[in-house]
Design a protein around this motif. Structure first.
Motif, PDB file in Angstrom:
ATOM      1  N   SER A   1      -1.741  -7.431   9.456  1.00  0.00           N
ATOM      2  CA  SER A   1      -1.440  -7.492   8.026  1.00  0.00           C
ATOM      3  C   SER A   1       0.040  -7.433   7.705  1.00  0.00           C
ATOM      4  O   SER A   1       0.420  -7.519   6.538  1.00  0.00           O
TER       5      SER A   1
ATOM      6  N   GLN B   1      -9.409  -2.410   1.895  1.00  0.00           N
ATOM      7  CA  GLN B   1      -8.693  -1.647   2.916  1.00  0.00           C
ATOM      8  C   GLN B   1      -9.514  -0.416   3.298  1.00  0.00           C
ATOM      9  O   GLN B   1     -10.014   0.290   2.417  1.00  0.00           O
TER      10      GLN B   1
ATOM     11  N   ASP C   1      -8.972   0.514  -1.822  1.00  0.00           N
ATOM     12  CA  ASP C   1      -8.620   1.368  -0.690  1.00  0.00           C
ATOM     13  C   ASP C   1      -9.668   2.453  -0.555  1.00  0.00           C
ATOM     14  O   ASP C   1     -10.108   3.036  -1.557  1.00  0.00           O
TER      15      ASP C   1
ATOM     16  N   TYR D   1      -2.431  -9.808   1.166  1.00  0.00           N
ATOM     17  CA  TYR D   1      -2.758  -9.249  -0.150  1.00  0.00           C
ATOM     18  C   TYR D   1      -2.459 -10.303  -1.231  1.00  0.00           C
ATOM     19  O   TYR D   1      -1.542 -10.138  -2.036  1.00  0.00           O
TER      20      TYR D   1
ATOM     21  N   GLY E   1      -4.595  -3.499  10.280  1.00  0.00           N
ATOM     22  CA  GLY E   1      -3.527  -2.869   9.518  1.00  0.00           C
ATOM     23  C   GLY E   1      -2.440  -2.300  10.410  1.00  0.00           C
ATOM     24  O   GLY E   1      -2.610  -2.098  11.614  1.00  0.00           O
TER      25      GLY E   1
ATOM     26  N   HIS F   1       0.854  -1.185   0.000  1.00  0.00           N
ATOM     27  CA  HIS F   1       0.000   0.000   0.000  1.00  0.00           C
ATOM     28  C   HIS F   1       0.888   1.233   0.000  1.00  0.00           C
ATOM     29  O   HIS F   1       1.628   1.482   0.945  1.00  0.00           O
TER      30      HIS F   1
END
Length: 481
Positions: free
Chosen positions: A414, A308, A252, A471, A385, A38
């Motif tokens: 994550s 996300q 996202d 992911y 996260g 990300h």
């Protein structure tokens, strides 16, 4: 004459008896590839592979962490740091990069104790080979050293990709992006190394002044008429499929709030029509945004994109700065954020769905132990996260581990994401996280709560295996007919 600048190999590791085991744990992760799932580095950086500009335009002007700290003292203005007014000409802001760089170096002391200091030190020494610390006296020396590096072919973006040890990087792309540059990269063999992320925010917030323009762009790029609610959903599904076909692994969502209450189709259609007519209330827009988060989750169960959620930032706190200079100028401020009730509709519907992955981030660390760790610790679809933005700091990372591990463990998180547009800082951010995790794990070893071999295995998982697992690649759906 001062000694050449050398970084301490034990930086950010704990002191005292914890340091030896922390060193050993950190050594097990220091050389691992970087999984950057990300971030906000623009895909054009890799597609064009052009030399970076001067040191000021690379490291100072676009970095809101850095600019906000210098401007916060009231002695330097945004234009003096090279930030140009929206629509302004070059004469309205400083354009001499060496002058901007000198102002940054003169204010180096402001960054003492901040993560920005750590990242910049790592960049300057480990990436660019700087030999002197920033200061008013050394500014020109540093500028020349970095400029000389940037002129070399091994400092172009793709070469740095290899130098940094990046295995994969995810860009963040508007839902209306045509993805042409991602397709070009794929044709050159980079399709599994630089992947897009689907970011539909401007299309989900119906009270934005440009929302109808965004809808028109959605219709154009999707080939689906988004002029009514059903067409709008179909167009979003088409774009998600296009992102999957381009290698995307995630969506996202940067909403202010976390409400995920689903509306009835009739009510959602009514609000959509009102927004088209320019007659939507703030309450209706907020309700529609929450409803669309629920719809995005539903679509993720269909196409496999990990969802996300990055909520809780009140954007552009200074409206005058936003009007004059545009967004992302350091005036985004966290707010208190509620998760337990707000996420219940989404998790009640999809929290056990075998094809749903959901990663929740926060800027409100008071929710780590009270809300987010308990939620991630029970719903199979949900992962917690990494510390993000203002919490992406040595002490913020330590507090995160202390707050969430007892409830969520390590394996309901994550792994690290760097969430940056500052390309040269990516290895520094991952390095800092690996050092902080090594320190936390060393304490568990010293307290005889886990064994050293377990700590090393966990550190490797946190740095490398967990972000890859969180992911996963998405299977491209077969074309029917």
């Amino acid at each position: 004459m001062t000694d050449a600048w050398v970084l301490n190999p034990d930086r950010a590791l704990p002191a005292g008896e914890l340091r030896p085991p922390a060193r050993e744990i950190y050594a097990s992760t220091a050389g691992l590839p970087l999984v950057s799932m990300h971030g906000h580095v623009d895909v054009s950086v890799f597609a064009d592979d052009q030399p970076f500009p001067d040191p000021a335009q690379l490291l100072v002007v676009p970095d809101h962490y850095l600019v906000r700290m210098v401007v916060s003292q009231g002695r330097v203005t945004l234009p003096e740091m090279g930030v140009r007014p929206v629509g302004g000409d070059a004469g309205e802001a400083e354009t001499d990069p060496r002058t901007i760089w000198r102002r940054f170096c003169e204010n180096w002391h402001l960054f003492r104790g901040t993560p920005t200091r750590y990242w910049l030190e790592h960049e300057l020494v480990e990436v660019f080979g700087a030999t002197v610390r920033p200061s008013a006296e050394t500014a020109d020396i540093l500028y020349d050293q970095i400029s000389a590096a940037l002129a070399r072919p091994d400092f172009r973006p793709r070469a740095l990709f290899e130098k940094f040890g990046l295995e994969i990087i995810a860009t963040t792309d508007p839902a209306t992006a045509d993805l042409a540059q991602h397709h070009a990269l794929a044709a050159e063999g980079w399709g599994e190394r630089v992947v897009p992320t689907f970011r539909p925010d401007p299309l989900l917030h119906v009270d934005r002044v440009d929302w109808r323009d965004q809808l028109e762009s959605l219709s154009d790029v999707s080939g689906v008429d988004a002029g009514d609610y059903e067409g709008y959903l179909s167009a979003l599904r088409q774009r998600r499929r296009a992102f999957v076909e381009a290698g995307a692994r995630a969506t996202d969502h940067g909403h202010l709030l976390t409400d995920t209450t689903e509306l009835g189709t009739a009510e959602a259609s009514r609000i959509f029509r009102g927004a088209l007519a320019g007659e939507v209330t703030p309450a209706e827009a907020q309700a529609f945004g929450g409803h669309m988060l629920f719809q995005m989750a539903r679509m993720s169960t269909e196409d496999g994109l990990v969802m996300q959620l990055h909520p809780g930032s009140l954007r552009d706190h200074d409206s005058g700065v936003a009007r004059t200079f545009g967004p992302d100028k350091g005036y985004d401020i966290p707010i208190a954020t509620e998760y337990t009730r707000s996420l219940r509709p989404l998790l009640d519907a999809f929290g056990h769905h075998p094809n749903f992955g959901f990663i929740a981030f926060t800027l409100d660390e008071t929710t780590f132990s009270r809300e987010l760790a308990p939620l991630a610790g029970v719903y199979p679809a949900m992962k917690l996260g990494a510390p993000w933005w203002f919490l992406d700091s040595p002490d913020g990372m330590r507090r995160y581990r202390e707050a969430v591990t007892e409830t969520a463990g390590f394996y309901n998180t994550s792994g690290f994401v760097d969430d940056t547009r500052a390309y040269a800082s990516i290895p520094a951010r991952h390095d800092l996280n690996r050092r902080i995790d090594a320190g936390y794990l060393a304490r568990l070893v010293a307290e005889h709560r886990i064994e050293l071999d377990e700590a090393i295995e966990t550190a490797v998982d946190l740095a490398y295996n967990l972000p890859k697992a969180a992911y996963p690649p998405v299977k491209v759906p077969a074309v029917s007919g």
